[in-house]
Design a protein around this motif. Sequence first.
Motif, mmCIF file in Angstrom:
data_model
loop_
_atom_site.group_PDB
_atom_site.id
_atom_site.type_symbol
_atom_site.label_atom_id
_atom_site.label_comp_id
_atom_site.label_asym_id
_atom_site.label_seq_id
_atom_site.Cartn_x
_atom_site.Cartn_y
_atom_site.Cartn_z
ATOM 1 N N ALA A 168 0.815 -1.212 0.000
ATOM 2 C CA ALA A 168 0.000 0.000 0.000
ATOM 3 C C ALA A 168 0.852 1.266 0.000
ATOM 4 O O ALA A 168 0.320 2.376 0.008
ATOM 5 N N SER A 169 2.176 1.101 -0.031
ATOM 6 C CA SER A 169 3.084 2.241 0.081
ATOM 7 C C SER A 169 3.700 2.589 -1.265
ATOM 8 O O SER A 169 3.879 1.730 -2.136
ATOM 9 N N ASN A 170 4.064 3.867 -1.425
ATOM 10 C CA ASN A 170 4.773 4.296 -2.634
ATOM 11 C C ASN A 170 6.258 4.492 -2.383
ATOM 12 O O ASN A 170 6.960 5.090 -3.204
ATOM 13 N N ARG A 171 6.764 3.994 -1.265
ATOM 14 C CA ARG A 171 8.206 4.067 -0.987
ATOM 15 C C ARG A 171 8.954 3.048 -1.852
ATOM 16 O O ARG A 171 8.360 2.171 -2.483
ATOM 17 N N LEU A 172 10.279 3.151 -1.835
ATOM 18 C CA LEU A 172 11.110 2.264 -2.657
ATOM 19 C C LEU A 172 11.375 0.967 -1.907
ATOM 20 O O LEU A 172 12.507 0.667 -1.522
ATOM 21 N N TRP A 173 10.326 0.182 -1.720
ATOM 22 C CA TRP A 173 10.428 -1.047 -0.939
ATOM 23 C C TRP A 173 10.587 -2.266 -1.841
ATOM 24 O O TRP A 173 10.157 -2.285 -2.995
ATOM 25 N N THR A 174 11.198 -3.295 -1.280
ATOM 26 C CA THR A 174 11.264 -4.630 -1.889
ATOM 27 C C THR A 174 11.034 -5.637 -0.769
ATOM 28 O O THR A 174 11.549 -5.468 0.340
ATOM 29 N N TYR A 175 10.250 -6.664 -1.041
ATOM 30 C CA TYR A 175 9.978 -7.696 -0.039
ATOM 31 C C TYR A 175 10.608 -9.001 -0.516
ATOM 32 O O TYR A 175 10.400 -9.426 -1.658
ATOM 33 N N PHE A 176 11.383 -9.621 0.355
ATOM 34 C CA PHE A 176 12.051 -10.875 0.016
ATOM 35 C C PHE A 176 11.402 -12.025 0.765
ATOM 36 O O PHE A 176 11.413 -12.073 1.997
ATOM 37 N N SER A 177 10.794 -12.939 0.019
ATOM 38 C CA SER A 177 10.297 -14.191 0.597
ATOM 39 C C SER A 177 11.355 -15.261 0.363
ATOM 40 O O SER A 177 11.596 -15.632 -0.791
ATOM 41 N N PRO A 178 11.985 -15.770 1.398
ATOM 42 C CA PRO A 178 12.939 -16.858 1.183
ATOM 43 C C PRO A 178 12.215 -18.126 0.751
ATOM 44 O O PRO A 178 10.990 -18.182 0.755
ATOM 45 N N ALA A 179 12.964 -19.122 0.373
ATOM 46 C CA ALA A 179 12.370 -20.413 0.060
ATOM 47 C C ALA A 179 11.704 -20.982 1.316
ATOM 48 O O ALA A 179 12.009 -20.582 2.441
ATOM 49 N N GLU A 180 10.799 -21.920 1.126
ATOM 50 C CA GLU A 180 10.080 -22.505 2.257
ATOM 51 C C GLU A 180 11.029 -23.237 3.199
ATOM 52 O O GLU A 180 10.814 -23.260 4.410
ATOM 53 N N GLU A 181 12.081 -23.844 2.652
ATOM 54 C CA GLU A 181 13.105 -24.491 3.468
ATOM 55 C C GLU A 181 14.370 -23.647 3.379
ATOM 56 O O GLU A 181 14.959 -23.512 2.318
ATOM 57 N N ILE A 182 14.767 -23.048 4.497
ATOM 58 C CA ILE A 182 15.972 -22.233 4.518
ATOM 59 C C ILE A 182 16.744 -22.547 5.788
ATOM 60 O O ILE A 182 16.174 -22.588 6.880
ATOM 61 N N ALA A 183 18.039 -22.804 5.640
ATOM 62 C CA ALA A 183 18.876 -23.173 6.770
ATOM 63 C C ALA A 183 20.330 -22.868 6.415
ATOM 64 O O ALA A 183 20.676 -22.748 5.239
ATOM 65 N N ALA A 221 20.290 -5.438 -3.774
ATOM 66 C CA ALA A 221 20.754 -4.128 -3.312
ATOM 67 C C ALA A 221 21.610 -3.449 -4.375
ATOM 68 O O ALA A 221 21.488 -2.240 -4.609
ATOM 69 N N GLU A 222 22.459 -4.231 -5.033
ATOM 70 C CA GLU A 222 23.363 -3.673 -6.039
ATOM 71 C C GLU A 222 22.645 -3.339 -7.343
ATOM 72 O O GLU A 222 22.926 -2.309 -7.968
ATOM 73 N N LEU A 223 21.746 -4.203 -7.762
ATOM 74 C CA LEU A 223 21.063 -4.036 -9.044
ATOM 75 C C LEU A 223 19.563 -4.240 -8.832
ATOM 76 O O LEU A 223 19.063 -5.360 -8.939
ATOM 77 N N PRO A 224 18.841 -3.172 -8.534
ATOM 78 C CA PRO A 224 17.413 -3.308 -8.202
ATOM 79 C C PRO A 224 16.601 -3.877 -9.361
ATOM 80 O O PRO A 224 16.628 -3.351 -10.462
ATOM 81 N N ARG A 225 15.892 -4.951 -9.083
ATOM 82 C CA ARG A 225 14.994 -5.561 -10.064
ATOM 83 C C ARG A 225 13.559 -5.625 -9.561
ATOM 84 O O ARG A 225 12.642 -5.835 -10.342
ATOM 85 N N PHE A 226 13.381 -5.464 -8.267
ATOM 86 C CA PHE A 226 12.065 -5.709 -7.684
ATOM 87 C C PHE A 226 11.607 -4.547 -6.795
ATOM 88 O O PHE A 226 11.123 -4.763 -5.682
ATOM 89 N N VAL A 227 11.747 -3.340 -7.278
ATOM 90 C CA VAL A 227 11.276 -2.180 -6.525
ATOM 91 C C VAL A 227 9.748 -2.176 -6.513
ATOM 92 O O VAL A 227 9.105 -2.339 -7.549
ATOM 93 N N GLN A 228 9.186 -2.033 -5.313
ATOM 94 C CA GLN A 228 7.745 -2.120 -5.074
ATOM 95 C C GLN A 228 7.179 -3.470 -5.517
ATOM 96 O O GLN A 228 6.037 -3.581 -5.953
ATOM 97 N N ARG A 229 7.989 -4.489 -5.345
ATOM 98 C CA ARG A 229 7.594 -5.856 -5.688
ATOM 99 C C ARG A 229 8.208 -6.829 -4.692
ATOM 100 O O ARG A 229 9.135 -6.504 -3.974
ATOM 101 N N ARG A 230 7.698 -8.043 -4.708
ATOM 102 C CA ARG A 230 8.252 -9.154 -3.908
ATOM 103 C C ARG A 230 9.079 -10.069 -4.818
ATOM 104 O O ARG A 230 8.783 -10.224 -6.013
#
Length: 235
Positions: A168-183, A221-230
């Motif tokens: 719902a925001s217009n900020r320069l956000w990106t959301y990272f969903s890791p894989a379901e199994e992460i360790a 962080a270095e090469l933005p591909r998912f601004v306002q996306r997950r």
Amino acid sequence: MHIGVIGATGTIGSRVVSEALDRGHHVRAFSRDATRARRDERRDNVTWASVDALDPKSIAGALPGLDVLISGFQPGNAAKDFTDTVRRSIADPTVYATAARALLKALESHPRTRLIVIGGAGSLEIEPGVVRADSDELLHTTLDQLGLPREYAAAVRGHRDALDVLRASNRLWTYFSPAEEIAPGERTGRFRVGGDQPVLDAEGRSRISVEDAAVALIDEAELPRFVQRRFTVGY
């Protein structure tokens, strides 16, 4: 780049710090109490500071000079006490959305600073329009497989709610969903990147090492591909 990391002593956050430093970036590492970390830190190009990830003023005070802020906020430190973090997440699942709102509020005074939030996998679409976080049955099956209490479903939904706050925001956000199994595991640098659906391997599993998740985060962080996306990753 100048990269801030909230939750820098955590399981993912600590790897993000190392990955950023290995690539020559300057890191401002944040934790609830940075005193011990500051004393133990021996690497160049990293400074430690305390920040309250639920307080917009505290976060805003940490933003000047940062190109990107990566938030690995958790209610507790899962790297030190996983059970305690699970307990805290169940006790107050709204804390993830609260943190998202605090981050966005802080960015009002620094709108050019990019934000990357490390969230959960439960809001990924396992089929078109089908999200685990929306189904008790699907969530309970997954939690049983992962050895987590079914009550943790509330925390999974809390992560989903945080994503909704960001959307719902217009900020320069990106959301990272890791894989379901992460360790913790090996840093291979070889993985695939996806959007709103989990990336599955040849066995149909959604999995990634913490080290490769950190690679993906610094890549973004270095090469933005998912601004306002997950986005998500997997082998």
